[in-house]
Design a protein around this motif. Structure first.
Motif, mmCIF file in Angstrom:
data_model
loop_
_atom_site.group_PDB
_atom_site.id
_atom_site.type_symbol
_atom_site.label_atom_id
_atom_site.label_comp_id
_atom_site.label_asym_id
_atom_site.label_seq_id
_atom_site.Cartn_x
_atom_site.Cartn_y
_atom_site.Cartn_z
ATOM 1 N N SER A 21 0.824 -1.214 0.000
ATOM 2 C CA SER A 21 0.000 0.000 0.000
ATOM 3 C C SER A 21 0.852 1.254 0.000
ATOM 4 O O SER A 21 1.918 1.301 0.602
ATOM 5 C CB SER A 21 -0.889 0.032 1.242
ATOM 6 N N VAL A 22 0.338 2.234 -0.704
ATOM 7 C CA VAL A 22 0.811 3.618 -0.616
ATOM 8 C C VAL A 22 -0.451 4.440 -0.424
ATOM 9 O O VAL A 22 -1.556 3.956 -0.700
ATOM 10 C CB VAL A 22 1.604 4.049 -1.874
ATOM 11 N N PRO A 23 -0.375 5.650 0.059
ATOM 12 C CA PRO A 23 -1.607 6.420 0.282
ATOM 13 C C PRO A 23 -2.523 6.413 -0.953
ATOM 14 O O PRO A 23 -2.116 6.777 -2.050
ATOM 15 C CB PRO A 23 -1.098 7.822 0.597
ATOM 16 N N GLY A 24 -3.722 5.905 -0.777
ATOM 17 C CA GLY A 24 -4.732 5.907 -1.826
ATOM 18 C C GLY A 24 -4.733 4.680 -2.719
ATOM 19 O O GLY A 24 -5.658 4.497 -3.503
ATOM 20 N N ILE A 25 -3.721 3.826 -2.669
ATOM 21 C CA ILE A 25 -3.656 2.649 -3.550
ATOM 22 C C ILE A 25 -3.117 1.457 -2.755
ATOM 23 O O ILE A 25 -2.152 1.582 -2.007
ATOM 24 C CB ILE A 25 -2.729 2.890 -4.757
ATOM 25 N N SER A 26 -3.758 0.322 -2.955
ATOM 26 C CA SER A 26 -3.192 -0.916 -2.420
ATOM 27 C C SER A 26 -3.318 -1.997 -3.485
ATOM 28 O O SER A 26 -4.265 -2.000 -4.283
ATOM 29 C CB SER A 26 -3.869 -1.333 -1.121
ATOM 30 N N TRP A 96 -2.243 -10.659 -9.299
ATOM 31 C CA TRP A 96 -2.331 -9.439 -8.490
ATOM 32 C C TRP A 96 -3.577 -8.660 -8.885
ATOM 33 O O TRP A 96 -4.114 -8.816 -9.990
ATOM 34 C CB TRP A 96 -1.082 -8.567 -8.646
ATOM 35 N N SER A 97 -4.043 -7.832 -7.964
ATOM 36 C CA SER A 97 -5.165 -6.936 -8.265
ATOM 37 C C SER A 97 -5.052 -5.710 -7.368
ATOM 38 O O SER A 97 -4.553 -5.791 -6.241
ATOM 39 C CB SER A 97 -6.506 -7.640 -8.041
ATOM 40 N N GLY A 98 -5.514 -4.606 -7.897
ATOM 41 C CA GLY A 98 -5.513 -3.364 -7.133
ATOM 42 C C GLY A 98 -5.616 -2.169 -8.050
ATOM 43 O O GLY A 98 -5.309 -2.246 -9.238
ATOM 44 N N ALA A 99 -6.073 -1.069 -7.498
ATOM 45 C CA ALA A 99 -6.226 0.186 -8.239
ATOM 46 C C ALA A 99 -7.025 -0.008 -9.519
ATOM 47 O O ALA A 99 -6.743 0.583 -10.552
ATOM 48 C CB ALA A 99 -4.858 0.792 -8.545
ATOM 49 N N GLY A 100 -8.038 -0.911 -9.462
ATOM 50 C CA GLY A 100 -8.896 -1.139 -10.626
ATOM 51 C C GLY A 100 -8.249 -1.982 -11.710
ATOM 52 O O GLY A 100 -8.785 -2.083 -12.810
#
Length: 136
Positions: A21-26, A96-100
């Motif tokens: 994670s980073v701020p706003g995205i994982s 993997w999945s994340g940030a759409g």
């Protein structure tokens, strides 16, 4: 020697996941064990689709493993330290999945090794004849 050897992963067949994670995205990555390749140290390889079945007392020692086994045809006496070096390499599929978004990564592997001594037992059958007619 010439008896079935049962192989299994003591940790079983697991799925591993991690989140970055980073701020706003994982992003979540999931690794699934797909197969294990055993290099038996005698020139043979065995590929198993699962973690294998642990051998338990009470099972006939001549019985082959139901899902992951090998039979050594020679002893390890001529090998360094009189043992075969056995390695198990687990192949993992990773998604993997994340940030759409989502996707897959190239397969990854983990490897472990042990030394295994394989002995040869020899038996001698001796026929003894009884005393005949009471004479020695």
């Amino acid at each position: 020697m010439n008896l079935p050897t049962w192989m299994w992963l003591s940790s079983g067949w697991t799925t591993s996941s991690a989140i970055a994670s980073v701020p706003g995205i994982s992003v979540t990555a999931i690794a699934v064990a797909a197969s294990v390749e055993w290099s038996m140290g005698d020139g043979s390889t065995v590929t198993c689709a699962g973690a294998g079945t642990p051998y338990t007392s009470g099972v006939d020692p001549r019985a082959p493993s139901p899902d992951c086994g090998h039979v050594y045809r020679r002893s390890s006496a001529s090998q360094p330290a009189q043992a075969f070096r056995v390695t198990a390499t687990v192949r993992w599929t990773v998604s993997w999945s994340g940030a759409g978004q989502n996707g897959t990564l190239p397969d990854m592997t983990t490897t472990g090794a042990i030394s295994l001594r394989v002995a040869e037992a020899q038996a001698l059958n001796e026929v003894r004849r009884g005393l005949e007619g009471g004479h020695e």
